[in-house]
Design an enzyme around this catalytic site. Structure first.
Site, PDB file in Angstrom:
ATOM      1  N   LYS A  97      45.189   0.041  28.433  1.00  0.00           N
ATOM      2  CA  LYS A  97      46.114   0.472  29.438  1.00  0.00           C
ATOM      3  C   LYS A  97      47.397   1.406  28.854  1.00  0.00           C
ATOM      4  CE  LYS A  97      44.557  -2.879  32.776  1.00  0.00           C
ATOM      5  NZ  LYS A  97      44.127  -4.315  32.115  1.00  0.00           N
TER       6      LYS A  97
ATOM      7  N   SER B 212      43.083  -5.168  27.206  1.00  0.00           N
ATOM      8  CA  SER B 212      44.035  -4.505  28.264  1.00  0.00           C
ATOM      9  C   SER B 212      44.862  -3.546  27.470  1.00  0.00           C
ATOM     10  CB  SER B 212      44.682  -5.296  29.101  1.00  0.00           C
ATOM     11  OG  SER B 212      43.713  -6.062  30.160  1.00  0.00           O
TER      12      SER B 212
ATOM     13  N   LYS C 147      52.326  -4.612  25.158  1.00  0.00           N
ATOM     14  CA  LYS C 147      51.206  -4.940  25.863  1.00  0.00           C
ATOM     15  C   LYS C 147      50.209  -5.646  25.282  1.00  0.00           C
ATOM     16  CE  LYS C 147      48.563  -4.137  29.666  1.00  0.00           C
ATOM     17  NZ  LYS C 147      48.303  -5.635  29.408  1.00  0.00           N
TER      18      LYS C 147
ATOM     19  N   SER D 181      48.854  -6.283  34.209  1.00  0.00           N
ATOM     20  CA  SER D 181      47.587  -5.757  33.722  1.00  0.00           C
ATOM     21  C   SER D 181      46.515  -5.525  34.715  1.00  0.00           C
ATOM     22  CB  SER D 181      47.155  -6.732  32.462  1.00  0.00           C
ATOM     23  OG  SER D 181      46.186  -6.097  31.711  1.00  0.00           O
TER      24      SER D 181
END
Length: 412
Positions: A104, A101, A269, A168
């Site tokens: 992203k 993820s 993140k 997420s």
């Protein structure tokens, strides 16, 4: 006798000949010399004035004593940069690895490039497609991170970005791709084009969520991207929030960035899949500097927690290793102005010349600015840069306009 004497004298017209010839030649030489002198004066007066040049008179580099020792993770890869200073260090092979993820970050970056969002604004409203709403059970069956949605559910731009970056949500990543480009494939092409523009040479995106193992990158590339993303105020605001609350009502959910708000962490993140392992990219504000780091490919785990823990150790060690050094005291002459006429005017620091670094770092100094043709003593006309920090420099003596003699005798 008189006749004989008369015959021995030269003709009258021949006696003054050589003198007149020499005088005429001298006059011509003087005239030519005068013309050349006038031409030289005219040339000196009309040719462009030389530009003043700045030169350092202090050493161009300074190495901070000691050696840096950071607790790098034993496996995978990691990178830590200090924005404006340089790379603090790296570990691992830095070969492309699945991002999970962390991909992203690029999804949000591309969307914000195409749809700028002002600080504090919710932005335009988009709607979840019936097709994506119908995929929700399938995404749940694949253990994808998501937010519960129904067909035509409204999302403001900020709400969608928060769902993307905080909890997420894979389904929102795919909707952002549709809202921006009509689908995953054209949006992935934008992601890859942006990666090339940013110099991310070890990165390739095949989907907007990072769930695909074919979406790969390196810790170094993700540091480069996160630095660029954090310069967008709306992005920095989104990743600084620890929780997500749906605008249409629903349960508030916490993100996986458990370091947020501690140790100076201002954003990040996380990502995890079984193929990627644990990944984490983060930003830290400490001592007036911004640290950007990434830990990737942490295997033998079931979440991103191992990567977050490794990052915590790195952050603590890095913060304790950062130090302020003084390269020159206030008033020290560190540079000069060469005005192009042979005059050299010293430049002194208006405040101490300082920089942030760490043991073993070599700081490079440079001087910059555009000095005027003339200025009084004490005026700030340049600056010296070290470690990304700028210190103003003032004239110790007046910088005088060139005199007529300066212009006439200039050789260069």
């Amino acid at each position: 006798m008189t006749g004989i004497a008369d015959r021995m004298l030269p003709p009258a017209e021949e006696t003054g000949g050589p003198r007149r010839h020499n005088g005429r030649a001298l006059a011509i030489v003087c005239a030519v010399a005068g013309l050349l002198l006038l031409a030289l004066v005219a040339f000196q007066m009309v040719r462009p004035l030389p530009s003043a040049r700045l030169r350092l008179v202090t050493p161009v580099s300074h190495t901070i004593p000691g050696a840096l020792n950071l607790p790098w993770p034993a496996a995978g890869q990691a990178v830590l940069d200090v924005d404006g200073v340089g790379r603090m260090g790296a570990s691992g092979s830095l070969q492309p690895t699945p991002t999970a993820s962390v991909a992203k970050v690029m999804t949000a970056y591309v969307f914000l490039q195409d749809h700028p969002l002002r600080g504090g604004e919710e932005g335009p409203t988009y709607h979840v497609s019936p097709e994506e709403a119908a995929r929700l059970p399938w995404r749940i069956s694949r253990d994808e991170t998501h937010v519960d949605v129904v067909a035509n559910q409204p999302f403001t731009e900020r709400e969608a970005l928060e769902a993307l970056m905080i909890v997420s949500a894979n389904n929102i990543a795919h909707e952002l791709a549709r809202w921006d480009s009509g689908g995953d494939a054209p949006f992935a092409a934008k992601m890859n084009s942006t990666a090339r523009r940013l110099g991310m040479t070890g990165t390739h995106y095949t989907d907007p969520s990072g769930f695909d193992a074919t979406t790969v990158s390196t810790a170094a590339d993700q540091v480069r991207l996160f630095r660029a993303a954090m310069r967008i105020p709306a992005f920095a605001e989104v990743v600084s929030k620890p929780t997500f609350t749906p605008r249409t009502g629903g349960q508030t959910r916490s993100g996986a960035n458990t370091l947020l708000g501690s140790y100076g962490v201002i954003g990040g993140k996380t990502g995890f899949t079984s193929q990627a392992g644990g990944n984490y990219v983060f930003a830290v504000r400490t001592g007036g500097r911004l640290l950007i780091g990434a830990v990737m490919a942490q295997q033998h785990t079931t979440s991103s927690a191992v990567a977050v823990s490794a990052a915590q150790s790195l952050i603590l060690a890095a913060e304790s290793s950062l130090t302020r050094v003084t390269l020159a005291p206030r008033g020290a002459v560190v540079a000069r102005v060469d005005d192009g006429y042979g005059h050299r005017i010293p430049l002194a620091a208006t405040v101490p010349v300082t920089a942030t670094g760490w043991p073993g770092l070599t700081l490079r100094l440079s001087v910059g600015g555009k000095p005027p043709r003339h200025a009084p003593a004490g005026r700030t006309v340049a600056s010296v840069t070290a470690g990304g920090e700028h210190t103003a420099l003032r004239l110790v003596r007046p910088l005088r306009a060139p005199s007529l003699l300066d212009r006439l005798t200039r050789l260069g």
